[in-house]
Design an enzyme around this catalytic site. Structure first.
Site, PDB file in Angstrom:
ATOM      1  N   GLU A  93      -2.240  -9.212 -10.099  1.00  0.00           N
ATOM      2  CA  GLU A  93      -3.138  -8.370 -10.885  1.00  0.00           C
ATOM      3  C   GLU A  93      -2.395  -7.170 -11.431  1.00  0.00           C
ATOM      4  O   GLU A  93      -1.468  -6.665 -10.805  1.00  0.00           O
ATOM      5  CB  GLU A  93      -4.239  -7.818  -9.977  1.00  0.00           C
ATOM      6  CG  GLU A  93      -5.064  -8.872  -9.316  1.00  0.00           C
ATOM      7  CD  GLU A  93      -5.928  -8.284  -8.205  1.00  0.00           C
ATOM      8  OE1 GLU A  93      -6.331  -9.046  -7.323  1.00  0.00           O
ATOM      9  OE2 GLU A  93      -6.173  -7.067  -8.232  1.00  0.00           O
ATOM     10  N   CYS A 106      -1.172   0.103 -13.415  1.00  0.00           N
ATOM     11  CA  CYS A 106      -0.909  -0.176 -12.009  1.00  0.00           C
ATOM     12  C   CYS A 106      -0.376  -1.608 -11.930  1.00  0.00           C
ATOM     13  O   CYS A 106      -1.058  -2.548 -12.350  1.00  0.00           O
ATOM     14  CB  CYS A 106      -2.228  -0.030 -11.264  1.00  0.00           C
ATOM     15  SG  CYS A 106      -2.129  -0.499  -9.552  1.00  0.00           S
ATOM     16  N   CYS A 113       1.118 -10.115   0.140  1.00  0.00           N
ATOM     17  CA  CYS A 113       1.928  -9.127   0.869  1.00  0.00           C
ATOM     18  C   CYS A 113       1.978  -9.562   2.326  1.00  0.00           C
ATOM     19  O   CYS A 113       0.981 -10.056   2.866  1.00  0.00           O
ATOM     20  CB  CYS A 113       1.312  -7.735   0.756  1.00  0.00           C
ATOM     21  SG  CYS A 113       2.286  -6.457   1.591  1.00  0.00           S
ATOM     22  N   CYS A 117      -1.944  -4.825   6.232  1.00  0.00           N
ATOM     23  CA  CYS A 117      -2.739  -3.631   6.531  1.00  0.00           C
ATOM     24  C   CYS A 117      -4.198  -4.087   6.615  1.00  0.00           C
ATOM     25  O   CYS A 117      -4.642  -4.900   5.793  1.00  0.00           O
ATOM     26  CB  CYS A 117      -2.561  -2.583   5.442  1.00  0.00           C
ATOM     27  SG  CYS A 117      -0.828  -2.075   5.260  1.00  0.00           S
ATOM     28  N   CYS A 337      -6.549  -3.073  -4.986  1.00  0.00           N
ATOM     29  CA  CYS A 337      -5.475  -4.053  -5.041  1.00  0.00           C
ATOM     30  C   CYS A 337      -5.799  -5.371  -4.349  1.00  0.00           C
ATOM     31  O   CYS A 337      -6.291  -5.399  -3.230  1.00  0.00           O
ATOM     32  CB  CYS A 337      -4.245  -3.356  -4.484  1.00  0.00           C
ATOM     33  SG  CYS A 337      -3.528  -3.868  -2.976  1.00  0.00           S
TER      34      CYS A 337
HETATM   35  N1  SAH Z   1       2.238  -1.802  -0.653  1.00  0.00           N
HETATM   36  C1  SAH Z   1       2.220  -0.525  -1.247  1.00  0.00           C
HETATM   37  C2  SAH Z   1       1.694  -0.517  -2.660  1.00  0.00           C
HETATM   38  C3  SAH Z   1       0.493  -1.358  -2.948  1.00  0.00           C
HETATM   39  S1  SAH Z   1      -1.002  -0.851  -2.151  1.00  0.00           S
HETATM   40  C4  SAH Z   1       1.471   0.455  -0.386  1.00  0.00           C
HETATM   41  O1  SAH Z   1       0.857   0.046   0.595  1.00  0.00           O
HETATM   42  O2  SAH Z   1       1.563   1.645  -0.682  1.00  0.00           O
HETATM   43  C5  SAH Z   1      -1.425   0.514  -3.199  1.00  0.00           C
HETATM   44  C6  SAH Z   1      -2.514   1.427  -2.654  1.00  0.00           C
HETATM   45  O3  SAH Z   1      -3.777   0.753  -2.636  1.00  0.00           O
HETATM   46  C7  SAH Z   1      -2.208   1.893  -1.252  1.00  0.00           C
HETATM   47  O4  SAH Z   1      -2.337   3.274  -1.104  1.00  0.00           O
HETATM   48  C8  SAH Z   1      -3.247   1.144  -0.488  1.00  0.00           C
HETATM   49  O5  SAH Z   1      -3.483   1.805   0.671  1.00  0.00           O
HETATM   50  C9  SAH Z   1      -4.421   1.110  -1.456  1.00  0.00           C
HETATM   51  N2  SAH Z   1      -5.470   0.137  -1.049  1.00  0.00           N
HETATM   52  C10 SAH Z   1      -5.300  -1.089  -0.548  1.00  0.00           C
HETATM   53  N3  SAH Z   1      -6.494  -1.650  -0.226  1.00  0.00           N
HETATM   54  C11 SAH Z   1      -7.449  -0.741  -0.527  1.00  0.00           C
HETATM   55  C12 SAH Z   1      -8.884  -0.721  -0.404  1.00  0.00           C
HETATM   56  N4  SAH Z   1      -9.569  -1.761   0.093  1.00  0.00           N
HETATM   57  N5  SAH Z   1      -9.542   0.389  -0.806  1.00  0.00           N
HETATM   58  C13 SAH Z   1      -8.873   1.438  -1.329  1.00  0.00           C
HETATM   59  N6  SAH Z   1      -7.523   1.478  -1.460  1.00  0.00           N
HETATM   60  C14 SAH Z   1      -6.809   0.400  -1.068  1.00  0.00           C
HETATM   61 FE1  SF4 Z   2       0.790  -4.689   1.572  1.00  0.00          FE
HETATM   62 FE2  SF4 Z   2      -1.704  -3.946   1.053  1.00  0.00          FE
HETATM   63 FE3  SF4 Z   2      -0.399  -2.861   3.114  1.00  0.00          FE
HETATM   64 FE4  SF4 Z   2       0.323  -2.212   0.574  1.00  0.00          FE
HETATM   65  S1  SF4 Z   2      -1.635  -1.767   1.563  1.00  0.00           S
HETATM   66  S2  SF4 Z   2       1.684  -2.781   2.309  1.00  0.00           S
HETATM   67  S3  SF4 Z   2      -0.083  -4.200  -0.448  1.00  0.00           S
HETATM   68  S4  SF4 Z   2      -0.964  -5.051   2.919  1.00  0.00           S
END
Ligand code: SAH
Ligand code: SF4
Length: 360
Positions: A93, A106, A113, A117, A337
């Site tokens: 995306e 973005c 990934c 998380c 994301c």
């Molecule tokens: N992997 C990198 C970059 C991609 S994620 C990272 O973790 O920084 C980019 C941002 O989107 C991160 O700050 C992440 O915490 C946020 N993000 C992911 N899932 C989300 C959700 N369900 N609601 C709000 N922000 C989210």
């Molecule tokens: Fe990967 Fe999502 Fe964690 Fe960023 S927030 S490192 S994209 S699992």
């Protein structure tokens, strides 16, 4: 026959090597970069300052190919989300976000990934593949030239799918093209890498570049961060913040790091958590970006209440931190994301693909 080389994701340096290998002078690299990334031209035949012989040789050995836009979703406030298919068939995306004076894109660095998380729809899908530099810069190309009626991109953030620092070289080659004056000419402040905190790669980055850095912290104690950002078990908070200080120490001028903090109801959003955050960040030059959790199917987490969001923000502001609260843009189009691809995967397993091209 050998595969044709895709030149889309080649930096000036790689293009100079490519042209040298075919007996052409280095200035061809600049000519090609201008055609592709300033004029949006992908057809060698149209590149009129290349002679006929060179144009036909290029067609034989090289291509200029972007990934494929499969679907575009537009939200009321103008955020546009693109579902993009890679050569392998995997989907990623990218999101265009209009702001007052900026047009931010973005982008994704990986399909899926591996870091899992617990609040992230991309993490829930697992890891598919690293993107090539063609596929990374291809997103910037598409955002600038595919949608001819849209304003050009002024800022790029690596906040789409994937962990950019675990796909280091392709990400850096694409950053090189974004910064090049004869390509997208974006200044260091206009490109942001967001990372969950891969400490050795942050230190490597510090020696190579001065673009903006954002850290997805989300918790200020290891015990909680180990759960919601599991890579913390390998690179705990203290080491992570030290690598941030190291990053800043290599920069010229006054710079700071952006700390991203998702607010999840009942998990990390109390005033006690705000106090902990304020304490761990005390010696780091930073600003804080609060992001209310964006719910998705299959997650038990909830977005913090507005009351808690304001209380958390006020606490930090009163402690002297520059604190912004990103109201998740495009909730209606699964803004955060990985959520669009997540839905696509579910629908493929279930029944039909998403049919519409825009929703209002
Ligand atoms: N992997 C990198 C970059 C991609 S994620 C990272 O973790 O920084 C980019 C941002 O989107 C991160 O700050 C992440 O915490 C946020 N993000 C992911 N899932 C989300 C959700 N369900 N609601 C709000 N922000 C989210
Ligand atoms: Fe990967 Fe999502 Fe964690 Fe960023 S927030 S490192 S994209 S699992």
């Amino acid at each position: 026959m050998q595969d044709k080389k895709n030149l889309l994701g080649c930096s000036q340096e790689s293009l100079e090597v490519f042209f040298k290998d075919i007996g052409e002078p280095p200035f061809r690299a600049k000519q090609l970069l201008k055609w592709v990334h300033q004029k949006g031209e992908l057809d060698f035949e149209m590149m009129t300052d290349f002679n006929k012989d060179l144009r036909s040789r290029l067609k034989d050995i090289a291509i200029l190919k972007t990934p494929l836009v499969k679907n575009v979703l537009t939200s009321e406030e103008g955020t546009k989300k693109y579902l993009v298919e890679l050569d392998s068939g995997s989907s990623i995306e990218m999101v265009r976000i209009p702001e007052k004076k900026r047009m931010t894109l973005c982008i994704s660095s990986q399909a899926g990934c591996a870091l899992q998380c617990t609040f992230c729809a991309t993490g829930a899908q697992g890891f598919d593949q690293n993107l090539t530099s063609d596929e990374i810069i291809g997103q910037v190309w598409l955002a600038n030239f595919y949608d001819k009626n849209e304003a050009p991109i002024t800022n790029v953030v690596f906040m789409g799918m994937g962990e950019p620092l675990l796909n280091f070289n392709p990400v850096m080659e694409s950053v090189d093209i974004m910064r090049n004056q004869i390509a997208y000419c974006l200044s260091r402040k206009r490109i942001t890498i967001s990372t969950s905190g891969i400490v050795p790669q942050i230190n490597k980055l510090a020696d190579m570049t001065d673009i903006s850095l954002a850290i997805s912290l989300h918790a200020s104690e290891n015990e909680l961060r180990d759960i919601i950002v599991p890579i913390n078990k390998k690179y705990p908070i203290k080491e992570l913040l030290n690598s941030c200080k190291n990053y800043l120490s290599k920069q010229t001028g006054k710079r700071n790091i952006t700390i991203e903090y998702i607010l999840i109801d009942g998990i990390n959003d109390s005033l006690k958590h705000a106090a902990g955050l304020s304490k761990v960040l005390a010696s780091l030059s930073c600003k804080i970006n609060l992001i209310p959790f964006n719910p998705f199917d299959g997650s038990d987490y909830k977005r913090s209440t507005d009351k808690n969001i304001y209380a958390f923000k006020n606490y930090l502001v009163n402690k002297g931190y520059i604190t912004t609260c990103r109201i998740t843009r495009g909730d209606a189009i699964d803004g955060a994301c990985g959520q669009l691809v997540g839905n696509l995967k579910k629908t493929i397993k279930g029944k039909s693909l998403i049919q519409h091209t825009s929703i209002h």
